[in-house]
Scaffold this motif. Structure first.
Motif, PDB file in Angstrom:
ATOM      1  N   GLU A   1       3.806   9.882  -1.717  1.00  0.00           N
ATOM      2  CA  GLU A   1       3.352   8.530  -1.370  1.00  0.00           C
ATOM      3  C   GLU A   1       4.020   7.540  -2.318  1.00  0.00           C
ATOM      4  N   LEU A   2       4.499   6.426  -1.768  1.00  0.00           N
ATOM      5  CA  LEU A   2       5.232   5.412  -2.534  1.00  0.00           C
ATOM      6  C   LEU A   2       4.482   4.087  -2.473  1.00  0.00           C
ATOM      7  N   GLU A   3       4.082   3.584  -3.626  1.00  0.00           N
ATOM      8  CA  GLU A   3       3.336   2.325  -3.730  1.00  0.00           C
ATOM      9  C   GLU A   3       4.201   1.331  -4.503  1.00  0.00           C
ATOM     10  N   ALA A   4       4.388   0.123  -3.969  1.00  0.00           N
ATOM     11  CA  ALA A   4       5.343  -0.803  -4.568  1.00  0.00           C
ATOM     12  C   ALA A   4       4.780  -2.207  -4.769  1.00  0.00           C
ATOM     13  N   THR A   5       5.358  -2.895  -5.751  1.00  0.00           N
ATOM     14  CA  THR A   5       5.162  -4.329  -5.941  1.00  0.00           C
ATOM     15  C   THR A   5       6.536  -4.962  -5.779  1.00  0.00           C
ATOM     16  N   VAL A   6       6.612  -5.968  -4.912  1.00  0.00           N
ATOM     17  CA  VAL A   6       7.889  -6.586  -4.557  1.00  0.00           C
ATOM     18  C   VAL A   6       7.777  -8.092  -4.783  1.00  0.00           C
ATOM     19  N   VAL A   7       8.828  -8.698  -5.319  1.00  0.00           N
ATOM     20  CA  VAL A   7       8.831 -10.150  -5.550  1.00  0.00           C
ATOM     21  C   VAL A   7      10.025 -10.804  -4.872  1.00  0.00           C
ATOM     22  N   LYS A   8       9.882 -12.118  -4.645  1.00  0.00           N
ATOM     23  CA  LYS A   8      11.022 -12.921  -4.196  1.00  0.00           C
ATOM     24  C   LYS A   8      10.876 -14.313  -4.763  1.00  0.00           C
TER      25      LYS A   8
ATOM     26  N   SER B   1      10.566  -5.186   4.729  1.00  0.00           N
ATOM     27  CA  SER B   1      11.394  -6.034   5.597  1.00  0.00           C
ATOM     28  C   SER B   1      10.546  -6.897   6.527  1.00  0.00           C
ATOM     29  N   GLU B   2       9.536  -6.293   7.141  1.00  0.00           N
ATOM     30  CA  GLU B   2       8.693  -7.043   8.082  1.00  0.00           C
ATOM     31  C   GLU B   2       7.886  -8.129   7.381  1.00  0.00           C
ATOM     32  N   ALA B   3       7.677  -7.980   6.075  1.00  0.00           N
ATOM     33  CA  ALA B   3       6.968  -9.012   5.302  1.00  0.00           C
ATOM     34  C   ALA B   3       7.916 -10.128   4.877  1.00  0.00           C
ATOM     35  N   GLY B   4       9.218  -9.961   5.157  1.00  0.00           N
ATOM     36  CA  GLY B   4      10.193 -10.985   4.793  1.00  0.00           C
ATOM     37  C   GLY B   4      10.736 -10.844   3.381  1.00  0.00           C
ATOM     38  N   TYR B   5      10.617  -9.663   2.810  1.00  0.00           N
ATOM     39  CA  TYR B   5      11.136  -9.388   1.468  1.00  0.00           C
ATOM     40  C   TYR B   5      12.326  -8.447   1.566  1.00  0.00           C
ATOM     41  N   GLU B   6      12.950  -8.185   0.418  1.00  0.00           N
ATOM     42  CA  GLU B   6      14.060  -7.234   0.356  1.00  0.00           C
ATOM     43  C   GLU B   6      13.709  -6.122  -0.613  1.00  0.00           C
ATOM     44  N   CYS B   7      14.216  -4.931  -0.345  1.00  0.00           N
ATOM     45  CA  CYS B   7      13.951  -3.790  -1.225  1.00  0.00           C
ATOM     46  C   CYS B   7      14.465  -4.041  -2.640  1.00  0.00           C
TER      47      CYS B   7
ATOM     48  N   SER C   1       0.841  -1.192   0.000  1.00  0.00           N
ATOM     49  CA  SER C   1       0.000   0.000   0.000  1.00  0.00           C
ATOM     50  C   SER C   1       0.879   1.245   0.000  1.00  0.00           C
ATOM     51  N   GLY C   2       0.342   2.343  -0.472  1.00  0.00           N
ATOM     52  CA  GLY C   2       1.105   3.583  -0.524  1.00  0.00           C
ATOM     53  C   GLY C   2       1.680   3.945   0.833  1.00  0.00           C
ATOM     54  N   GLN C   3       2.998   4.108   0.883  1.00  0.00           N
ATOM     55  CA  GLN C   3       3.677   4.468   2.126  1.00  0.00           C
ATOM     56  C   GLN C   3       3.984   5.960   2.098  1.00  0.00           C
ATOM     57  N   THR C   4       3.687   6.607   3.215  1.00  0.00           N
ATOM     58  CA  THR C   4       3.812   8.050   3.311  1.00  0.00           C
ATOM     59  C   THR C   4       4.589   8.421   4.569  1.00  0.00           C
ATOM     60  N   ALA C   5       4.586   9.712   4.856  1.00  0.00           N
ATOM     61  CA  ALA C   5       5.258  10.224   6.051  1.00  0.00           C
ATOM     62  C   ALA C   5       4.282  10.241   7.220  1.00  0.00           C
ATOM     63  N   ILE C   6       3.852   9.052   7.605  1.00  0.00           N
ATOM     64  CA  ILE C   6       3.020   8.892   8.799  1.00  0.00           C
ATOM     65  C   ILE C   6       3.876   8.168   9.833  1.00  0.00           C
TER      66      ILE C   6
ATOM     67  N   ILE D   1      11.978  11.204   3.080  1.00  0.00           N
ATOM     68  CA  ILE D   1      12.844  10.342   3.904  1.00  0.00           C
ATOM     69  C   ILE D   1      11.998   9.386   4.748  1.00  0.00           C
ATOM     70  N   LEU D   2      10.958   9.897   5.406  1.00  0.00           N
ATOM     71  CA  LEU D   2      10.118   9.042   6.244  1.00  0.00           C
ATOM     72  C   LEU D   2       9.317   8.045   5.409  1.00  0.00           C
ATOM     73  N   ALA D   3       8.842   8.466   4.240  1.00  0.00           N
ATOM     74  CA  ALA D   3       8.110   7.545   3.367  1.00  0.00           C
ATOM     75  C   ALA D   3       9.003   6.392   2.921  1.00  0.00           C
ATOM     76  N   LEU D   4      10.258   6.689   2.585  1.00  0.00           N
ATOM     77  CA  LEU D   4      11.206   5.640   2.193  1.00  0.00           C
ATOM     78  C   LEU D   4      11.498   4.705   3.368  1.00  0.00           C
ATOM     79  N   GLN D   5      11.647   5.262   4.569  1.00  0.00           N
ATOM     80  CA  GLN D   5      11.872   4.431   5.760  1.00  0.00           C
ATOM     81  C   GLN D   5      10.670   3.514   6.001  1.00  0.00           C
ATOM     82  N   ASN D   6       9.467   4.060   5.866  1.00  0.00           N
ATOM     83  CA  ASN D   6       8.262   3.257   6.076  1.00  0.00           C
ATOM     84  C   ASN D   6       8.137   2.168   5.014  1.00  0.00           C
ATOM     85  N   LEU D   7       8.473   2.495   3.774  1.00  0.00           N
ATOM     86  CA  LEU D   7       8.436   1.495   2.703  1.00  0.00           C
ATOM     87  C   LEU D   7       9.383   0.351   3.024  1.00  0.00           C
ATOM     88  N   LYS D   8      10.600   0.677   3.418  1.00  0.00           N
ATOM     89  CA  LYS D   8      11.587  -0.357   3.760  1.00  0.00           C
ATOM     90  C   LYS D   8      11.097  -1.206   4.931  1.00  0.00           C
ATOM     91  N   GLN D   9      10.511  -0.571   5.933  1.00  0.00           N
ATOM     92  CA  GLN D   9      10.051  -1.318   7.105  1.00  0.00           C
ATOM     93  C   GLN D   9       8.958  -2.316   6.742  1.00  0.00           C
TER      94      GLN D   9
END
Length: 129
Positions: free
Chosen positions: A122-129, A65-71, A33-38, A54-62
């Protein structure tokens, strides 16, 4: 997982994205979901674009990572901003983050009329592994 980058040109390299990503033999896919500065307490930032990015990027990474994926597994990233003119001077922050995490992703940037509350990016991503 097999990932193939398609770049018919080289100019996009300076902009920190790729033209297309083909992914085969994917174990799983994460739709972020879109990650923002919240902040962690759920408060939307009313700071400037740089701080919010900066905060949106930190939230995206978190979340990733917590889902068990890598950026580095990000294959699609949509950037929504209320002011591209405010974002451009800080685009190097995004580029450094992409380089640090070895992200090779397709990117779409859209300027929108508004985001939730006081948010500017806001940053919205699709991540694969």
């Amino acid at each position: 997982m097999e990932k193939r980058i398609i770049n018919p040109w080289q100019w996009q390299d300076a902009r920190s994205y790729v033209q297309a990503v083909e992914v085969k033999s994917v174990e799983s896919t994460l739709y972020v979901s879109g990650q923002t500065a919240i902040n962690a307490e759920g408060m939307s930032s009313n700071e400037d674009m740089k701080s919010q990015l900066i905060l949106a990027l930190q939230n995206l990474k978190q979340v990733i990572s917590e889902a068990g994926y890598e950026c580095s597994g990000i294959v699609r990233l949509n950037i929504y901003t209320t002011a591209t003119a405010e974002l451009w001077p800080h685009f190097n922050i995004f580029q450094e983050w992409v380089a640090l995490h070895q992200v090779k992703t397709t990117v779409t940037m859209l300027e929108v009329v508004s985001l939730f509350e006081t948010l500017k990016v806001e940053l919205e991503a699709t991540v694969v592994k």
